[in-house]
Motif scaffolding. Structure first.
Motif, PDB file in Angstrom:
ATOM      1  N   THR A   3      -6.860 -42.529  -0.080  1.00  0.00           N
ATOM      2  CA  THR A   3      -6.264 -42.824  -1.455  1.00  0.00           C
ATOM      3  C   THR A   3      -5.958 -41.711  -2.104  1.00  0.00           C
ATOM      4  O   THR A   3      -6.775 -41.098  -2.316  1.00  0.00           O
ATOM      5  CB  THR A   3      -7.248 -44.051  -1.788  1.00  0.00           C
ATOM      6  OG1 THR A   3      -7.329 -44.939  -1.242  1.00  0.00           O
ATOM      7  CG2 THR A   3      -6.717 -44.312  -3.308  1.00  0.00           C
ATOM      8  N   ILE A   4      -4.688 -41.559  -2.593  1.00  0.00           N
ATOM      9  CA  ILE A   4      -4.406 -40.309  -3.221  1.00  0.00           C
ATOM     10  C   ILE A   4      -3.879 -40.355  -4.576  1.00  0.00           C
ATOM     11  O   ILE A   4      -3.527 -39.708  -5.373  1.00  0.00           O
ATOM     12  CB  ILE A   4      -3.598 -39.516  -2.549  1.00  0.00           C
ATOM     13  CG1 ILE A   4      -2.170 -40.450  -2.376  1.00  0.00           C
ATOM     14  CG2 ILE A   4      -3.944 -39.280  -1.076  1.00  0.00           C
ATOM     15  CD1 ILE A   4      -0.817 -39.496  -1.586  1.00  0.00           C
TER      16      ILE A   4
ATOM     17  N   HIS B 191       1.730 -41.226 -10.038  1.00  0.00           N
ATOM     18  CA  HIS B 191       3.188 -40.731  -9.519  1.00  0.00           C
ATOM     19  C   HIS B 191       3.041 -38.845  -9.809  1.00  0.00           C
ATOM     20  O   HIS B 191       3.510 -38.230  -8.917  1.00  0.00           O
ATOM     21  CB  HIS B 191       4.249 -41.143 -10.330  1.00  0.00           C
ATOM     22  CG  HIS B 191       4.327 -40.721 -11.704  1.00  0.00           C
ATOM     23  ND1 HIS B 191       3.554 -40.974 -13.004  1.00  0.00           N
ATOM     24  CD2 HIS B 191       5.199 -39.613 -12.518  1.00  0.00           C
ATOM     25  CE1 HIS B 191       3.926 -40.421 -13.958  1.00  0.00           C
ATOM     26  NE2 HIS B 191       4.712 -39.507 -13.703  1.00  0.00           N
ATOM     27  N   LEU B 192       2.216 -38.517 -10.669  1.00  0.00           N
ATOM     28  CA  LEU B 192       2.007 -36.936 -10.816  1.00  0.00           C
ATOM     29  C   LEU B 192       1.151 -36.495  -9.765  1.00  0.00           C
ATOM     30  O   LEU B 192       1.270 -35.423  -9.278  1.00  0.00           O
ATOM     31  CB  LEU B 192       1.649 -36.562 -12.145  1.00  0.00           C
ATOM     32  CG  LEU B 192       2.624 -36.465 -13.336  1.00  0.00           C
ATOM     33  CD1 LEU B 192       2.139 -36.166 -14.429  1.00  0.00           C
ATOM     34  CD2 LEU B 192       3.491 -35.264 -12.831  1.00  0.00           C
ATOM     35  N   ARG B 193      -0.154 -37.193  -9.735  1.00  0.00           N
ATOM     36  CA  ARG B 193      -1.012 -36.888  -8.516  1.00  0.00           C
ATOM     37  C   ARG B 193      -0.339 -36.710  -7.393  1.00  0.00           C
ATOM     38  O   ARG B 193      -0.577 -35.902  -6.419  1.00  0.00           O
ATOM     39  CB  ARG B 193      -2.188 -37.715  -8.489  1.00  0.00           C
ATOM     40  CG  ARG B 193      -3.188 -37.885  -9.439  1.00  0.00           C
ATOM     41  CD  ARG B 193      -4.194 -38.641  -9.289  1.00  0.00           C
ATOM     42  NE  ARG B 193      -5.065 -38.331  -7.846  1.00  0.00           N
ATOM     43  CZ  ARG B 193      -5.848 -37.468  -7.530  1.00  0.00           C
ATOM     44  NH1 ARG B 193      -6.171 -36.516  -8.675  1.00  0.00           N
ATOM     45  NH2 ARG B 193      -6.348 -37.218  -6.487  1.00  0.00           N
TER      46      ARG B 193
ATOM     47  N   LEU C  70       1.808 -33.460  -2.787  1.00  0.00           N
ATOM     48  CA  LEU C  70       3.070 -33.078  -2.045  1.00  0.00           C
ATOM     49  C   LEU C  70       2.868 -31.609  -2.138  1.00  0.00           C
ATOM     50  O   LEU C  70       3.515 -31.191  -1.036  1.00  0.00           O
ATOM     51  CB  LEU C  70       4.467 -33.744  -2.498  1.00  0.00           C
ATOM     52  CG  LEU C  70       5.551 -33.568  -1.653  1.00  0.00           C
ATOM     53  CD1 LEU C  70       5.433 -33.993  -0.112  1.00  0.00           C
ATOM     54  CD2 LEU C  70       6.800 -34.260  -2.410  1.00  0.00           C
ATOM     55  N   ARG C  71       2.895 -31.039  -3.284  1.00  0.00           N
ATOM     56  CA  ARG C  71       3.120 -29.700  -3.454  1.00  0.00           C
ATOM     57  C   ARG C  71       1.929 -28.647  -2.897  1.00  0.00           C
ATOM     58  O   ARG C  71       2.395 -27.698  -2.076  1.00  0.00           O
ATOM     59  CB  ARG C  71       3.604 -29.220  -5.091  1.00  0.00           C
ATOM     60  CG  ARG C  71       3.748 -27.757  -4.996  1.00  0.00           C
ATOM     61  CD  ARG C  71       3.461 -27.427  -6.444  1.00  0.00           C
ATOM     62  NE  ARG C  71       2.191 -27.536  -6.980  1.00  0.00           N
ATOM     63  CZ  ARG C  71       1.707 -27.521  -8.284  1.00  0.00           C
ATOM     64  NH1 ARG C  71       2.828 -27.976  -9.201  1.00  0.00           N
ATOM     65  NH2 ARG C  71       0.548 -27.817  -8.379  1.00  0.00           N
TER      66      ARG C  71
ATOM     67  N   THR D 279     -10.194 -34.152  -3.868  1.00  0.00           N
ATOM     68  CA  THR D 279      -9.941 -33.367  -4.863  1.00  0.00           C
ATOM     69  C   THR D 279      -9.645 -34.082  -6.249  1.00  0.00           C
ATOM     70  O   THR D 279      -9.537 -35.304  -6.166  1.00  0.00           O
ATOM     71  CB  THR D 279      -8.613 -32.586  -4.498  1.00  0.00           C
ATOM     72  OG1 THR D 279      -7.571 -33.551  -4.262  1.00  0.00           O
ATOM     73  CG2 THR D 279      -8.692 -31.861  -3.348  1.00  0.00           C
ATOM     74  N   GLN D 280      -9.763 -33.395  -7.354  1.00  0.00           N
ATOM     75  CA  GLN D 280      -9.381 -33.711  -8.912  1.00  0.00           C
ATOM     76  C   GLN D 280      -8.075 -32.791  -9.011  1.00  0.00           C
ATOM     77  O   GLN D 280      -7.867 -31.856  -8.368  1.00  0.00           O
ATOM     78  CB  GLN D 280     -10.434 -33.416  -9.711  1.00  0.00           C
ATOM     79  CG  GLN D 280     -11.617 -34.134  -9.253  1.00  0.00           C
ATOM     80  CD  GLN D 280     -13.035 -33.633  -9.793  1.00  0.00           C
ATOM     81  OE1 GLN D 280     -12.966 -32.673 -10.473  1.00  0.00           O
ATOM     82  NE2 GLN D 280     -14.051 -34.316  -9.966  1.00  0.00           N
ATOM     83  N   VAL D 281      -7.370 -33.514  -9.908  1.00  0.00           N
ATOM     84  CA  VAL D 281      -6.118 -32.577 -10.592  1.00  0.00           C
ATOM     85  C   VAL D 281      -6.814 -31.698 -11.670  1.00  0.00           C
ATOM     86  O   VAL D 281      -7.188 -32.295 -12.721  1.00  0.00           O
ATOM     87  CB  VAL D 281      -5.061 -33.513 -10.931  1.00  0.00           C
ATOM     88  CG1 VAL D 281      -3.924 -32.408 -11.426  1.00  0.00           C
ATOM     89  CG2 VAL D 281      -4.623 -34.308  -9.779  1.00  0.00           C
ATOM     90  N   HIS D 282      -6.397 -30.502 -11.665  1.00  0.00           N
ATOM     91  CA  HIS D 282      -7.027 -29.294 -12.713  1.00  0.00           C
ATOM     92  C   HIS D 282      -5.753 -29.159 -13.521  1.00  0.00           C
ATOM     93  O   HIS D 282      -4.851 -28.750 -13.221  1.00  0.00           O
ATOM     94  CB  HIS D 282      -7.564 -28.348 -11.866  1.00  0.00           C
ATOM     95  CG  HIS D 282      -7.854 -27.176 -13.086  1.00  0.00           C
ATOM     96  ND1 HIS D 282      -8.983 -27.240 -13.724  1.00  0.00           N
ATOM     97  CD2 HIS D 282      -7.220 -25.955 -13.029  1.00  0.00           C
ATOM     98  CE1 HIS D 282      -8.989 -25.779 -14.666  1.00  0.00           C
ATOM     99  NE2 HIS D 282      -7.894 -25.316 -14.158  1.00  0.00           N
ATOM    100  N   HIS D 283      -6.153 -29.224 -14.962  1.00  0.00           N
ATOM    101  CA  HIS D 283      -5.374 -28.603 -15.879  1.00  0.00           C
ATOM    102  C   HIS D 283      -5.328 -27.102 -16.120  1.00  0.00           C
ATOM    103  O   HIS D 283      -6.512 -26.651 -16.391  1.00  0.00           O
ATOM    104  CB  HIS D 283      -5.616 -29.154 -17.257  1.00  0.00           C
ATOM    105  CG  HIS D 283      -5.127 -30.562 -17.815  1.00  0.00           C
ATOM    106  ND1 HIS D 283      -5.627 -31.537 -17.208  1.00  0.00           N
ATOM    107  CD2 HIS D 283      -4.028 -30.961 -18.318  1.00  0.00           C
ATOM    108  CE1 HIS D 283      -5.213 -32.855 -17.524  1.00  0.00           C
ATOM    109  NE2 HIS D 283      -3.939 -32.592 -18.015  1.00  0.00           N
TER     110      HIS D 283
END
Length: 425
Positions: free
Chosen positions: A263-264, A329-331, A336-337, A351-355
């Motif tokens: 799950t992403i 949608h941003l995750r 993808l990048r 993972t987590q998305v880091h600012h």
């Protein structure tokens, strides 16, 4: 006169043991032994001597315990052995065997002639104890002898202590099946889990769970705690315990959103952050208390954050709206990048998305201000001097601390590590 005779006998015995010790200390490996046969035979003798010594140590410890030598000083036999110079693990093993002496006659006979080492005797003692504990009904003397013989047979056939423990567990399961009952290893009513907050705001977690739940826990932690190389290619610097702790946090993040491994598209955690209105006291979390600014920033990177402003009487003045940071949608676009954790290569589900520019510092929640980091690497960025910059190629680059690279040269993300800065230019 009797006391004098006892003292004389004791002195003679001590002198005899000292003489034996002196003679043993003089023995060295054979010098002229091209085939190794003599060395092998001598080593076998040393093994028997060691086994005999293990048995004598246990019997002497048992006698010390019977005489109450340690108890007279308010101590224990185990502590006394440690004070004598025994390693704590050896002291524990010795006292456990000493307490069982007199109940395992066959095992004691084999140990007394040097056929069993202290580790093997201890495994049998522990195995019998497990059978007694997990057996639905009290063991009779005859059954205790039968099970003791089963474990002893395993030991004499070359089984390791672990093999003996497994044999004992198999016996327990067989007894439970035969008597159609629920053994302790499967009894969920015995499950316990507790946690308490330490003085320094850490959380001490302890659990005692049944075998099925334990199997799930170990499997899930093990799957998420494999070593991963550092950005410079060095081996993972975390200890096994540290990797398991990081794995636990990953597992909690995934559980918070009911996520499977693949799950992403969802944020990682849900956090309630309380902020005093006067600013004199630090922000804090409901379960673990005050947090540092760095921790608050890290919590706000990728989750559902609810801010609560309170007055001096802890009355809420303003209840902020839930803010979903980095929506699905941003995750997905960032995954993808980046493909993996940009620092160590952990899969996206870990993972987590880091600012890159912290959200609390007015950083935008967009593609060019986010990157993937696993929990371990996320902590290193927030607390250990690692920086991240967004390159002109619109990919994140890692800037190591000066203790790793005095020149702080940017390194590409994990999925672009074969590149060099000049190549990207």
């Amino acid at each position: 006169m009797a006391a004098i005779m006892i003292d004389t006998e004791t002195t003679a015995l001590t002198t005899s043991l000292d003489a034996v010790l002196d003679r043993l200390a003089e023995i060295t490996p054979p010098t002229d032994d091209s085939t190794g046969r003599l060395t092998y035979e001598q080593l076998e003798c040393w093994r028997l001597i060691r086994n005999l010594a293990d048995h004598q140590i246990a019997t002497h410890a048992a006698q010390l315990d019977d005489l109450g030598v340690a108890a007279k000083t308010g101590s224990t036999t185990k502590k006394l052995l440690v004070e004598m110079g025994f390693p704590p693990a050896a002291a524990t093993r010795t006292t456990r065997i000493a307490e069982a002496l007199g109940t395992l006659s066959k095992v004691e006979a084999c140990a007394a002639d040097g056929r069993l080492s202290g580790e093997i005797v201890d495994a049998i003692v522990r195995g019998v104890a497990v059978i007694e504990k997990r057996c639905p009904t009290a063991l009779s003397d005859d059954n205790r002898i039968i099970h003791q013989t089963e474990l002893l047979t395993q030991a004499l056939s070359g089984a390791t202590p672990t093999d003996i423990q497994r044999c004992a567990q198999t016996i327990c399961n067989t007894l439970a099946d035969d008597q159609d009952c629920n053994p302790a290893c499967d009894d969920r009513t015995l499950n316990t889990l507790s946690h308490h907050l330490t003085d320094d705001s850490r959380v001490d977690i302890r659990a005692n769970i049944n075998q099925a739940v334990g199997e799930k826990f170990i499997a899930m932690i093990d799957e998420r705690s494999i070593p991963r190389p550092e950005p410079d290619g060095a081996a993972d610097r975390r200890s096994a315990d540290q990797r398991r702790a990081d794995a636990l946090e990953t597992l909690l993040d995934q559980a918070a959103v009911g996520a499977a491994m693949d799950t992403i598209g969802t944020p990682r955690t849900q956090t309630l952050l309380t902020i005093p209105a006067d600013g004199d006291d630090p922000a804090h979390l409901p379960w673990t208390g005050p947090v540092t600014n760095a921790t608050a920033k890290q919590l706000s990177c990728d989750g559902t954050l609810t801010e609560i402003i309170i007055d001096g009487e802890t009355v809420p003045l303003r209840m902020g709206h839930e803010r979903r940071l980095f929506p699905p949608h941003l995750r997905k676009a960032i995954i993808l990048r980046d493909q993996t954790c940009i620092k160590c290569g952990a899969p996206p589900s870990h993972t987590q998305v880091h600012h890159i520019l912290h959200w609390s510092d007015d950083g935008n929640t967009d593609l060019d201000n986010g990157c993937l980091l696993c929990q371990r690497c996320h902590t290193q960025v927030h607390h250990h001097g690692w920086d991240i910059v967004m390159g002109f190629d619109r990919h994140p680059w890692l800037v190591p601390p000066v203790e790793i690279d005095p020149q702080r040269r940017p390194r590409p993300a994990h999925n672009r590590r074969t590149m060099r800065l000049d190549d990207a230019a």
